[in-house]
Enzyme design. Structure first.
Site, PDB file in Angstrom:
ATOM      1  N   ARG A  47       0.231  -1.171   0.094  1.00  0.00           N
ATOM      2  CA  ARG A  47      -0.104  -0.296  -0.407  1.00  0.00           C
ATOM      3  C   ARG A  47       0.738   1.181   0.444  1.00  0.00           C
ATOM      4  O   ARG A  47       0.643   2.024  -0.830  1.00  0.00           O
ATOM      5  CB  ARG A  47      -1.062  -0.001   0.743  1.00  0.00           C
ATOM      6  CG  ARG A  47      -1.828   1.411   1.543  1.00  0.00           C
ATOM      7  CD  ARG A  47      -2.753   1.667   0.515  1.00  0.00           C
ATOM      8  NE  ARG A  47      -3.289   0.165   0.135  1.00  0.00           N
ATOM      9  CZ  ARG A  47      -4.674   0.473  -1.060  1.00  0.00           C
ATOM     10  NH1 ARG A  47      -4.998   1.635  -1.776  1.00  0.00           N
ATOM     11  NH2 ARG A  47      -4.980  -0.989  -1.644  1.00  0.00           N
TER      12      ARG A  47
ATOM     13  N   SER B 162      -2.269  -4.629   8.209  1.00  0.00           N
ATOM     14  CA  SER B 162      -3.073  -5.662   8.078  1.00  0.00           C
ATOM     15  C   SER B 162      -3.555  -5.171   6.898  1.00  0.00           C
ATOM     16  O   SER B 162      -2.931  -4.885   5.809  1.00  0.00           O
ATOM     17  CB  SER B 162      -3.828  -5.551   8.990  1.00  0.00           C
ATOM     18  OG  SER B 162      -5.150  -6.944   8.485  1.00  0.00           O
TER      19      SER B 162
ATOM     20  N   HIS C 297      -5.477  -3.661   4.412  1.00  0.00           N
ATOM     21  CA  HIS C 297      -5.173  -2.602   3.579  1.00  0.00           C
ATOM     22  C   HIS C 297      -3.703  -2.150   3.110  1.00  0.00           C
ATOM     23  O   HIS C 297      -3.273  -2.024   2.603  1.00  0.00           O
ATOM     24  CB  HIS C 297      -5.886  -1.874   4.200  1.00  0.00           C
ATOM     25  CG  HIS C 297      -6.044  -0.576   2.657  1.00  0.00           C
ATOM     26  ND1 HIS C 297      -5.834   0.549   3.543  1.00  0.00           N
ATOM     27  CD2 HIS C 297      -6.879  -0.577   1.948  1.00  0.00           C
ATOM     28  CE1 HIS C 297      -6.312   1.323   2.353  1.00  0.00           C
ATOM     29  NE2 HIS C 297      -6.852   0.394   0.945  1.00  0.00           N
ATOM     30  N   CYS C 298      -2.877  -1.919   4.312  1.00  0.00           N
ATOM     31  CA  CYS C 298      -1.769  -1.926   3.987  1.00  0.00           C
ATOM     32  C   CYS C 298      -0.533  -2.950   3.088  1.00  0.00           C
ATOM     33  O   CYS C 298       0.042  -2.343   2.502  1.00  0.00           O
ATOM     34  CB  CYS C 298      -0.865  -1.740   5.240  1.00  0.00           C
ATOM     35  SG  CYS C 298      -1.937  -1.393   7.040  1.00  0.00           S
ATOM     36  N   LEU C 299      -0.982  -4.243   3.021  1.00  0.00           N
ATOM     37  CA  LEU C 299      -0.324  -5.407   2.385  1.00  0.00           C
ATOM     38  C   LEU C 299      -0.461  -5.049   0.658  1.00  0.00           C
ATOM     39  O   LEU C 299      -0.647  -5.556   0.261  1.00  0.00           O
ATOM     40  CB  LEU C 299      -1.178  -6.439   3.019  1.00  0.00           C
ATOM     41  CG  LEU C 299      -0.078  -6.708   4.531  1.00  0.00           C
ATOM     42  CD1 LEU C 299      -0.672  -8.098   4.608  1.00  0.00           C
ATOM     43  CD2 LEU C 299       1.512  -6.778   3.779  1.00  0.00           C
TER      44      LEU C 299
END
Length: 354
Positions: free
Chosen positions: A105, A343, A345-347
């Site tokens: 992200r 989590s 979304h960050c990935l």
């Protein structure tokens, strides 16, 4: 127009008709960088692959999944882990774009669309691992340009630091962000608030920037928006609130809620605000982790929500399902993944369809 960088802005993506679509608009693919950095999940990295691959399996039911890998060995390992969960490998593509870490992200390509001439482009923001916290990051920093070159796409270099998790879009000209992150002097100390807004508008093709304050406790990114408040349509946000007045997140999330009530969209209307609970504190080795249901990812076929073996898991899933009636909402246990301080979304980073 501010005079501080007219040369860049005169040929900016916005001037050329490009903009960053909302996450719920149709994707061609989702981009990931395969996790391999043990220091991000110290003593725990082997536990994240099952939920990570479950995430990929669900995303792949509705779009391609494009994964940056370091080498053939990483690719072989990834395939073996994906086979364990029964993921559709025909929907999964691998690209040899070596990475330092897994947080696509923030270091991945920001895809823009020009819907008038049906073109796609990429913005390659500068990346410094959240203010230089986790070197090295040189491999991550060049991934967007490598992807642009592979697909023969135009690539824009604003030459300032920006992370995908720090900005949220409604797809209709509005960006939501936080002062805690974007005004932190470890990002772009030479720029003031007005100048940062100009960069955001010119390189994301937006008309206004709305600001919240602090992020949640335990967030090592200095307050990314994708852990607190998310657009779910052009005028509606989901925002996390803490019900326990003694919790250290309580006051700052109340302040963000009150700020949201004062914000206005381009048409002058207030935001439609839907409250989302927080899970109970998730602690690992005496560290408060940035566990939040707001870190969900909107894929073509589903909305994938991190869960934490918590009493509020089901309530959060029900609320999110209520604002996404056209998509299946799926919870995946993120208790081990969140030890990496992020989590789903960050990935992930979406590649929109033209």
């Amino acid at each position: 127009m501010s005079s501080f960088n007219e040369v860049i802005f005169n040929s900016s993506p916005k001037k050329l008709g490009f903009s960053f679509p909302a996450e719920w608009e149709k994707h061609d693919a989702t981009w990931l960088s395969w996790p391999h950095k043990e220091e991000s999940w110290p003593g725990k990295i082997e536990t994240i692959y099952e939920p990570y691959c479950q995430f990929i399996k669900i995303v792949a039911t509705g779009e391609k999944v494009r994964i940056n890998v370091n080498n053939e060995e990483t690719k072989t390992f990834a395939i073996s882990e994906l086979e364990k969960v029964g993921a559709d490998l025909s929907q999964i593509e691998f690209y040899f774009n070596p990475s330092n870490d897994a947080w696509c992200r923030d270091h991945g390509p920001a895809f823009l669309l020009n819907k008038a001439n049906r073109k796609k482009a990429i913005v390659d923001w500068g990346y410094n691992a959240w203010g230089g916290k986790y070197p090295p990051y040189e491999l991550d920093d060049v991934i967007p340009t490598k992807i642009a070159e592979h697909f023969n796409l135009s690539v824009y270099h604003p030459d300032i630091v920006m992370e995908g998790g720090s900005v949220e879009f409604n797809g209709a000209g509005t960006i939501l962000t936080t002062t805690a992150c974007l005004l932190n002097e470890n990002r772009n100390p030479h720029l003031n608030k007005e100048q940062i807004e100009e960069y955001l508008k010119e390189f994301y093709g937006a008309e206004q920037v709305l600001w919240l304050g602090d992020g949640i406790v335990g967030d090592d990114t200095d307050g990314h928006i994708d852990d607190i408040t998310r657009f779910v349509n052009e005028d509606t946000v989901l925002t996390v609130v803490e019900s326990n007045p003694l919790d250290e997140n309580y006051l700052l999330l109340q302040e963000n809620l009150e700020t949201l009530k004062t914000l206005r969209l381009l048409n002058g209307k207030p935001l439609n605000i839907v409250k989302l609970p927080m899970p109970s504190p998730v602690i690992h080795e005496d560290t408060r982790l940035p566990a939040s249901y707001a870190n969900f990812y909107i894929a073509n076929a589903a909305v994938i929500v991190p869960t934490f073996r918590d009493v509020n898991d089901e309530k959060a899933l029900e609320i999110i399902q209520g604002v996404f009636p056209d998509r299946k909402v799926v919870g995946i246990d993120s208790t081990d993944i969140i030890w990496g301080l992020g989590s789903f979304h960050c990935l992930s980073q979406q590649e929109p369809s033209i």
